[in-house]
Design a protein around this motif. Structure first.
Motif, PDB file in Angstrom:
ATOM      1  N   ARG A   1       0.828  -1.207   0.000  1.00 63.47           N
ATOM      2  CA  ARG A   1       0.000   0.000   0.000  1.00 63.47           C
ATOM      3  C   ARG A   1       0.869   1.266   0.000  1.00 63.47           C
ATOM      4  NH1 ARG A   1      -1.600   0.174   4.976  1.00 63.47           N
ATOM      5  NH2 ARG A   1      -2.809  -1.393   4.914  1.00 63.47           N
ATOM      6  N   ASP A   2       1.963   1.241   0.763  1.00 61.70           N
ATOM      7  CA  ASP A   2       2.726   2.465   1.025  1.00 61.70           C
ATOM      8  C   ASP A   2       3.937   2.669   0.130  1.00 61.70           C
ATOM      9  OD1 ASP A   2       0.897   2.806   3.063  1.00 61.70           O
ATOM     10  OD2 ASP A   2       2.237   2.024   4.617  1.00 61.70           O
ATOM     11  N   THR A   3       4.324   1.667  -0.646  1.00 58.09           N
ATOM     12  CA  THR A   3       5.535   1.765  -1.454  1.00 58.09           C
ATOM     13  C   THR A   3       5.211   2.277  -2.846  1.00 58.09           C
ATOM     14  OG1 THR A   3       6.538  -0.038  -0.214  1.00 58.09           O
ATOM     15  CG2 THR A   3       7.527   0.484  -2.347  1.00 58.09           C
TER      16      THR A   3
END
Length: 190
Positions: free
Chosen positions: A97-99
């Motif tokens: 989700r965050d990369t």
């Protein structure tokens, strides 16, 4: 004072290129127990309960309906791996989700197969651990995976139980994986 060894023994994570991994459509259990490990049979004659892959994370997408369920696309010099992480792989789910792609990643995970509506068997990885890595780590992984793949190709003719099983499932032509090794090594020479 006695020590309590409660750490389970983990099976080795096999290094495998995407081309061979995606051909590993046969899975099996060594025991009838529902809790027994599920193995993917690599065409070069190895049973893999876990794999270790490194490549370029090129794309991430939340494909979940009511809950987040993330898909990652990881490319190595021979093809593409797909990884899927949901609520039971929270760290991997958060990573995907965050990369922001593209970035080099390493993943240790479990091979999984699923059948599409048209009957095609697809292979994916359920990540246990995922991390961002640098280019030199990727290049070392390619070199080591090439070596391990060649070792499996050379051992294939010895026809142990897994080689025989692979021969029955996929046929005897493992030379295309030697071609994948050459392709992969050429990518780090360029």
């Amino acid at each position: 004072m006695s020590q309590n060894n409660t750490v389970p023994n983990r099976e080795v994570a096999h290094r495998v290129f995407a081309r061979e991994f995606n051909d590993s459509t046969h899975t099996f259990r060594e025991e009838d127990d529902d809790m027994a490990p599920v193995y993917a049979l690599l065409p070069t004659g190895v049973n893999a309960n876990r794999v270790f892959i490194v490549g370029t994370l090129t794309e991430t997408e939340n494909i979940g309906n009511e809950e987040e369920y993330w898909q990652g696309r990881i490319v190595d010099p021979t093809g593409t791996f797909f990884v899927y992480a949901g609520k039971y792989q929270q760290k991997a789910e958060a990573f995907l989700r965050d990369t922001e792609p593209p970035t080099f990643v390493s993943i240790t995970g479990k091979p999984r197969t699923y059948e599409t509506d048209d009957g095609t068997v697809r292979v994916s990885v359920r990540p246990e651990h995922i991390a961002e890595v640098d280019e030199s780590t990727r290049q070392r992984w390619i070199a080591e995976t090439a070596s391990r793949t060649l070792d499996r190709i050379e051992s294939f003719d010895e026809m142990d139980a897994y080689s025989r099983m692979a021969s029955e499932q996929y046929g005897d032509d493992v030379e295309l994986y030697r071609e994948a090794v050459i392709e992969a090594l050429q990518s780090i020479e360029d």
